[in-house]
Design an enzyme around this catalytic site. Structure first.
Site, PDB file in Angstrom:
ATOM      1  CB  CYS A  43      11.935   8.774  10.303  1.00 19.75           C
ATOM      2  SG  CYS A  43      13.004   7.887   9.158  1.00 19.75           S
TER       3      CYS A  43
ATOM      4  CE  LYS B 212      -2.559   3.177   2.552  1.00 22.06           C
ATOM      5  NZ  LYS B 212      -1.931   4.195   1.699  1.00 22.06           N
TER       6      LYS B 212
HETATM    7  P1  NAD Z   1       1.369   7.981   8.370  1.00 23.86           P
HETATM    8  O1  NAD Z   1       1.462   7.168   9.621  1.00 23.86           O
HETATM    9  O2  NAD Z   1       0.332   9.022   8.294  1.00 23.86           O
HETATM   10  O3  NAD Z   1       1.114   7.029   7.115  1.00 23.86           O
HETATM   11  C1  NAD Z   1       1.974   5.937   6.790  1.00 23.86           C
HETATM   12  C2  NAD Z   1       1.204   4.968   5.912  1.00 23.86           C
HETATM   13  O4  NAD Z   1       0.151   4.367   6.690  1.00 23.86           O
HETATM   14  C3  NAD Z   1       0.511   5.615   4.711  1.00 23.86           C
HETATM   15  O5  NAD Z   1       0.572   4.746   3.596  1.00 23.86           O
HETATM   16  C4  NAD Z   1      -0.919   5.762   5.210  1.00 23.86           C
HETATM   17  O6  NAD Z   1      -1.858   5.850   4.170  1.00 23.86           O
HETATM   18  C5  NAD Z   1      -1.078   4.484   5.997  1.00 23.86           C
HETATM   19  N1  NAD Z   1      -2.186   4.505   6.968  1.00 23.86           N
HETATM   20  C6  NAD Z   1      -2.800   5.576   7.509  1.00 23.86           C
HETATM   21  N2  NAD Z   1      -3.792   5.177   8.344  1.00 23.86           N
HETATM   22  C7  NAD Z   1      -3.767   3.822   8.345  1.00 23.86           C
HETATM   23  C8  NAD Z   1      -4.523   2.818   9.016  1.00 23.86           C
HETATM   24  N3  NAD Z   1      -5.492   3.139   9.861  1.00 23.86           N
HETATM   25  N4  NAD Z   1      -4.217   1.520   8.793  1.00 23.86           N
HETATM   26  C9  NAD Z   1      -3.214   1.176   7.966  1.00 23.86           C
HETATM   27  N5  NAD Z   1      -2.469   2.088   7.282  1.00 23.86           N
HETATM   28  C10 NAD Z   1      -2.745   3.392   7.474  1.00 23.86           C
HETATM   29  O7  NAD Z   1       2.833   8.577   8.125  1.00 23.86           O
HETATM   30  P2  NAD Z   1       3.303   9.572   6.961  1.00 23.86           P
HETATM   31  O8  NAD Z   1       2.764  10.924   7.260  1.00 23.86           O
HETATM   32  O9  NAD Z   1       3.040   8.967   5.624  1.00 23.86           O
HETATM   33  O10 NAD Z   1       4.884   9.557   7.203  1.00 23.86           O
HETATM   34  C11 NAD Z   1       5.521  10.368   8.119  1.00 23.86           C
HETATM   35  C12 NAD Z   1       5.836   9.616   9.402  1.00 23.86           C
HETATM   36  O11 NAD Z   1       6.583   8.435   9.088  1.00 23.86           O
HETATM   37  C13 NAD Z   1       6.716  10.379  10.361  1.00 23.86           C
HETATM   38  O12 NAD Z   1       6.269  10.195  11.681  1.00 23.86           O
HETATM   39  C14 NAD Z   1       8.095   9.747  10.175  1.00 23.86           C
HETATM   40  O13 NAD Z   1       8.947   9.905  11.276  1.00 23.86           O
HETATM   41  C15 NAD Z   1       7.738   8.332   9.912  1.00 23.86           C
HETATM   42  N6  NAD Z   1       8.810   7.634   9.188  1.00 23.86           N
HETATM   43  C16 NAD Z   1       9.553   6.696   9.838  1.00 23.86           C
HETATM   44  C17 NAD Z   1      10.605   6.053   9.185  1.00 23.86           C
HETATM   45  C18 NAD Z   1      11.451   5.011   9.880  1.00 23.86           C
HETATM   46  O14 NAD Z   1      12.082   4.216   9.190  1.00 23.86           O
HETATM   47  N7  NAD Z   1      11.488   4.972  11.191  1.00 23.86           N
HETATM   48  C19 NAD Z   1      10.878   6.373   7.857  1.00 23.86           C
HETATM   49  C20 NAD Z   1      10.093   7.327   7.219  1.00 23.86           C
HETATM   50  C21 NAD Z   1       9.045   7.942   7.901  1.00 23.86           C
END
Ligand code: NAD
Length: 484
Positions: free
Chosen positions: A289, A180
């Site tokens: 992140c 996804k």
């Molecule tokens: P997000 O949590 O909003 O979304 C991540 C993914 O989850 C997206 O594809 C989103 O559509 C999906 N999603 C949203 N609601 C969901 C649900 N209820 N069930 C299943 N999937 C769902 O995060 P974002 O805004 O896309 O990314 C930014 C965040 O990601 C920041 O907090 C960042 O620190 C973190 N991040 C972490 C890493 C790491 O490796 N630790 C790397 C990149 C980003």
């Protein structure tokens, strides 16, 4: 060359074919630099699309898992070759859809192919361990086996690297995949599907569904044929996904947010430290992140370091992400921009002094001048909470013990850096800092493809990603006692 530079279809990739959403619904995608312009329409998928993708993946699993690792690795290698040919197109699409400056987008696009090649090699490495049985001396060996259909949920901020570093190990170890992609960056990830298609991936082995988190992510997590979920994103969503998946008995891996400290000791090379602070805090507009959220500076060099960093910010190039000179581009969308501006307001309300930046600087683009605070207490909002933008803060300290205690006083533990010329300080930092990625004399962001990546504390859950560590999540170990 035009044939290989074609954009992938704005569609889901399911069962080896490009499909609109089953409902026919789409959403308009706009970019953060010129949000008045629609850059594409993508499927607004739902549970029916997830069902079709999971069923295709389940049907493809027996044949794919029985192929040799070498044969699966060959598919990855051919997909990497296809990616090499479209690096520039991937980079440009990434810049357009989520605003990463083109010079960083090019590096990330190139890294996708490196990731695929590293994991292609895994297809030729050991698949278990061999021992002797204690009683008889006969052979007893372990075997790593794939899990089945795995669900991969990715964020928008590394739209090339993260889909690649989840999909590549999942596939080479014999799983089939439903991925996804984040709604804010579908096109970059669809290039990966196009390259797998070009690389000859059998139908159903790799599937991509685009759409909203609740509409696509939730049905994927809940689908009974999905054995495991690898999720990268925010803490709030990750914790929810873990709750849903573990309640259903599924394996879960989470890579979440960070609040990453950079410690500058009095014996550091201050010019290098200031450069690393700038890059770590502000490149990609702080939307990493692993971005530097706190900069702790030893008292004797605090004022000097602050001057260097402010001067570096004045020289920084903030603007059009398509310009190769640009270091800091826009925030991904209006809602994120509002959140970052609200974080800056909280910083002011908490008594912080804004030394530079912090205001929107373009009427249309979601462009923010990088912001540097000082004078915030350790329990201020910006000192503890991840604000996903170009915002960082300076803090004074008087001993490494104090800096470590304060650096560790957050719920996160993703990455951390120290600048020092003392081996003793570097070693103590490596021993005591609570982070999964630890850097000595380097910026908090960035990662090699062949070593583990992941956080501790609230920043991660389950085995790490990348390198050989990835097989801990994507395989299960069985033990075979062989007697004749
Ligand atoms: P997000 O949590 O909003 O979304 C991540 C993914 O989850 C997206 O594809 C989103 O559509 C999906 N999603 C949203 N609601 C969901 C649900 N209820 N069930 C299943 N999937 C769902 O995060 P974002 O805004 O896309 O990314 C930014 C965040 O990601 C920041 O907090 C960042 O620190 C973190 N991040 C972490 C890493 C790491 O490796 N630790 C790397 C990149 C980003």
């Amino acid at each position: 060359m035009t044939d290989v530079l074609e954009a992938p279809a704005h569609a889901n990739f399911v069962g080896g074919k490009w499909h609109p959403s089953r409902s026919g619904r789409t959403y308009e995608k706009r970019g953060p630099w010129r949000p008045s312009e629609v850059i594409g329409e993508f499927p607004a998928s739902d549970a029916a699309d997830v069902d079709a993708a999971v069923e295709a993946a389940a049907a493809a699993f027996p044949a794919w898992s029985r192929l040799s690792g070498a044969a699966r690795g060959e598919v990855l290698r051919r997909a990497a070759d296809a990616l090499d040919r479209r690096v520039e197109q991937v980079a440009q699409d990434m810049t357009l859809e989520m605003g990463k400056p083109i010079r960083e987008a090019r590096m990330e696009a190139a890294r996708m192919a490196q990731i695929l090649r590293f994991f292609a090699g895994e297809g030729l490495r050991d698949t278990g361990e061999r021992y002797e049985q204690a009683a008889t001396g006969s052979v007893v060996y372990t075997m790593r086996r794939p899990l089945g259909v795995v669900g991969l949920i990715t964020p928008w901020n590394f739209p090339a690297a993260i889909p690649a570093w989840k999909a590549a190990p999942a596939l080479v170890y014999g799983n089939t995949v439903v991925m996804k992609l984040a709604q804010e960056a579908p096109l970059t990830g669809l290039h990966l599907a196009a390259c797998f298609e070009e690389g000859g991936v059998p139908p159903g082995v790799f599937n991509v569904v685009v759409g909203r988190g609740s509409a696509v992510g939730t049905p994927l997590v809940e689908h009974p044929l999905v054995k495991a979920i690898s999720f990268t994103g925010s803490v709030a969503v990750g914790v929810q996904v873990r709750g849903e998946a573990t309640a259903l008995g599924k394996r879960v891996q989470l890579e979440l947010g960070g609040h990453n400290p950079l410690i500058v000791m009095a014996d550091a090379d201050l010019d290098r430290a200031a450069e690393a602070a700038y890059a770590g805090a502000f490149w990609s507009a702080g939307q990493k992140c692993t971005a530097t959220r706190r900069i702790l500076v030893e008292e004797p060099v605090y004022d000097g370091f602050r001057s260097l960093l402010v001067a570096r910010m004045e020289r920084g190039v903030v603007g059009d992400p398509a310009d190769p000179q640009t270091e800091v581009g826009p925030i991904v969308n209006e809602a994120q921009l509002e959140e970052v501006l609200a974080g800056i307001e909280k910083g002011r309300a908490d008594g912080g002094t804004l030394l530079a930046g912090g205001e929107r600087i373009d009427d249309e683009a979601y462009l923010l001048a990088p912001a540097l605070f000082e004078g915030l207490s350790d329990d201020a909002f910006l000192s503890c909470q991840e604000v996903f933008g170009p915002v960082t803060s300076l803090y004074r300290f008087t001993s490494l013990d104090e800096a470590l205690r304060r650096a560790n006083a957050v719920e996160y533990g993703l990455s951390a850096s120290i600048f020092t010329s003392s081996l003793a300080s570097a070693r103590q930092f490596a021993q005591e800092i609570e982070a999964g990625i630890i850097r000595i004399n380097g910026q908090t962001a960035g990662a090699d493809v062949h070593v583990p990546f992941g956080g501790v504390k609230s920043s991660g859950f389950g085995p790490h990603e990348q390198g050989r560590a990835a097989r801990e999540f994507y395989t299960e170990v069985v033990t075979v006692y062989e007697d004749v």
